[in-house]
Design a protein around this motif. Structure first.
Motif, PDB file in Angstrom:
ATOM      1  N   ILE A  90      -0.241   5.538  -0.698  1.00  0.00           N
ATOM      2  CA  ILE A  90      -0.876   5.122  -1.650  1.00  0.00           C
ATOM      3  C   ILE A  90      -0.447   3.815  -1.858  1.00  0.00           C
ATOM      4  N   CYS A  91       0.900   4.125  -1.831  1.00  0.00           N
ATOM      5  CA  CYS A  91       1.106   2.636  -2.556  1.00  0.00           C
ATOM      6  C   CYS A  91       1.309   1.375  -1.488  1.00  0.00           C
ATOM      7  N   PHE A  92       0.677   1.658  -0.414  1.00  0.00           N
ATOM      8  CA  PHE A  92       0.011   0.383   0.701  1.00  0.00           C
ATOM      9  C   PHE A  92      -1.164   0.271  -0.013  1.00  0.00           C
ATOM     10  N   LEU A  93      -2.335   0.974  -0.227  1.00  0.00           N
ATOM     11  CA  LEU A  93      -3.321   0.672  -0.763  1.00  0.00           C
ATOM     12  C   LEU A  93      -3.367   0.037  -2.249  1.00  0.00           C
ATOM     13  N   GLN A 134       3.409  -7.355 -11.221  1.00  0.00           N
ATOM     14  CA  GLN A 134       5.225  -7.141 -10.368  1.00  0.00           C
ATOM     15  C   GLN A 134       5.932  -6.390 -11.116  1.00  0.00           C
ATOM     16  N   LEU A 135       5.808  -5.430 -11.817  1.00  0.00           N
ATOM     17  CA  LEU A 135       6.266  -4.354 -12.090  1.00  0.00           C
ATOM     18  C   LEU A 135       6.214  -3.335 -11.120  1.00  0.00           C
ATOM     19  N   PHE A 136       4.966  -3.251 -10.663  1.00  0.00           N
ATOM     20  CA  PHE A 136       4.572  -1.737  -9.920  1.00  0.00           C
ATOM     21  C   PHE A 136       5.702  -2.203  -7.700  1.00  0.00           C
ATOM     22  N   LEU A 137       5.376  -4.214  -8.385  1.00  0.00           N
ATOM     23  CA  LEU A 137       5.820  -3.998  -7.065  1.00  0.00           C
ATOM     24  C   LEU A 137       8.046  -3.812  -6.951  1.00  0.00           C
ATOM     25  N   ALA A 138       8.071  -4.080  -8.016  1.00  0.00           N
ATOM     26  CA  ALA A 138       9.358  -4.128  -8.782  1.00  0.00           C
ATOM     27  C   ALA A 138      10.106  -2.105  -8.555  1.00  0.00           C
ATOM     28  N   LEU A 139       9.298  -1.415  -8.562  1.00  0.00           N
ATOM     29  CA  LEU A 139       9.238  -0.713  -8.700  1.00  0.00           C
ATOM     30  C   LEU A 139       9.357   0.161  -6.986  1.00  0.00           C
ATOM     31  N   LEU A 140       8.022  -0.579  -6.406  1.00  0.00           N
ATOM     32  CA  LEU A 140       8.050  -0.100  -4.663  1.00  0.00           C
ATOM     33  C   LEU A 140       9.539  -0.938  -3.741  1.00  0.00           C
ATOM     34  N   LEU A 218       9.575  -5.387   2.714  1.00  0.00           N
ATOM     35  CA  LEU A 218      10.502  -4.157   3.283  1.00  0.00           C
ATOM     36  C   LEU A 218       9.096  -2.862   3.742  1.00  0.00           C
ATOM     37  N   LEU A 219       8.213  -3.167   3.010  1.00  0.00           N
ATOM     38  CA  LEU A 219       6.742  -2.121   3.867  1.00  0.00           C
ATOM     39  C   LEU A 219       7.131  -1.964   4.770  1.00  0.00           C
TER      40      LEU A 219
END
Length: 298
Positions: A90-93, A134-140, A218-219
């Motif tokens: 889900i994070c990747f998509l 950007q907030l989503f990527l920070a949580l990721l 890092l993904l």
């Protein structure tokens, strides 16, 4: 003619009850078998046989006779974990979809990051969708750092309890998120004390961009480690390379925003060590202490 007296005193020709053949007697009901007593008798017989054979030099006694032998535990593999696999997918998509929607904003941020600003205040303004991206990527980034530490800490460990691994990953993610929030708060306090509000806002945007970029970099490391069995040494080298690049970019950006004057290199290095190196060492120590504590209670 038969007399009545003769009939009365005629002896009975039927055999007594105690002389009835055994085949005609009613058989008693069978007694129910007690499985526990049967198991105890078998165990006593096995123990007796073992005690007899123990004097033989060729006899080898194995533990758990009659119960089998305990197999070798299988180490935890995240590729077989449906929850973590679904979460990473889900994070990747979402990352691909968000990047496709905000690619212009990413290009503008990259150009502004590597170019020296001619004015004190950046004219780039983020929309709500770009800010959410950007907030989503920070949580990721927080989740990926927690997973990487989880991989390195449990490398080849077979004693991990599957029911507690989600709690452990969640605790690590919370610690990393608190680390980034505290760092952002320290940057804001330092900028409010020593610099002006425009430079502080400009650095906040650059810092959020760096954290988001770190998560994207890092993904691939997490994917390779989870599904292509990358060893811990190569994973550690890749993580140190990504973190090193991010720290160098941080040092460059602080020098462009806060220390553009000449002969202020020492102040920039002190600023970098106080707000980047020291918090990173504290984070590593907290994660290590937390891991040792969780190993005792989980």
């Amino acid at each position: 003619m038969i007399d009545n007296d003769t009939i009365m005193f005629t002896p009975d020709t039927l055999a007594p009850v105690n002389k009835v053949p055994a085949c005609l007697k009613r058989l008693p009901k069978p007694k129910p078998v007690n499985v526990r007593e049967l198991h105890a008798d078998v165990f006593e017989d096995t123990t007796h046989i073992t005690s007899i054979l123990s004097g033989d030099t060729l006899f080898v006694e194995r533990g758990g006779a009659g119960y089998g032998e305990q197999g070798e535990p299988i180490p935890y593999n995240i590729a077989n974990d449906n929850f973590i696999t679904s979460l990473l997918l889900i994070c990747f998509l979402l990352t691909l979809f968000s990047s496709a929607q905000s690619h212009r904003f990413i290009v503008r941020q990259a150009k502004n990051f590597f170019s020296a600003p001619r004015r004190e205040f950046s004219d780039i303004t983020e929309t709500s969708n770009e800010l959410h991206f950007q907030l989503f990527l920070a949580l990721l980034t927080c989740l990926l750092v927690a997973l990487i530490y989880f991989f390195l800490w449990h490398n080849g460990d077979t004693s991990i309890n599957f029911s507690d691994k989600y709690k452990e990953i969640g605790i690590y993610t919370g610690i990393v998120a608190a680390y980034f929030i505290v760092k952002l708060l320290l940057y804001w306090i330092t900028g409010w004390v020593f610099f002006d509000a425009k430079k502080t806002e400009q650095w906040t945007k650059a810092y959020l961009f760096l954290v988001s970029s770190e998560g994207v970099l890092l993904l691939p490391a997490v994917m390779l480690c989870a599904y292509f069995k990358t060893n811990a040494q190569n994973l550690l080298v890749y993580v140190f390379a990504v973190v090193g690049i991010v720290k160098l970019l941080t040092l460059y950006r602080t020098s462009v925003i806060f220390f553009r004057k000449k002969n202020v290199y020492l102040q920039n290095i002190l600023y970098f060590c106080a707000l980047e190196v020291v918090p990173a060492c504290i984070l590593a120590g907290i994660l290590l202490l937390t891991s040792n504590y969780l190993r005792l209670i989980l």
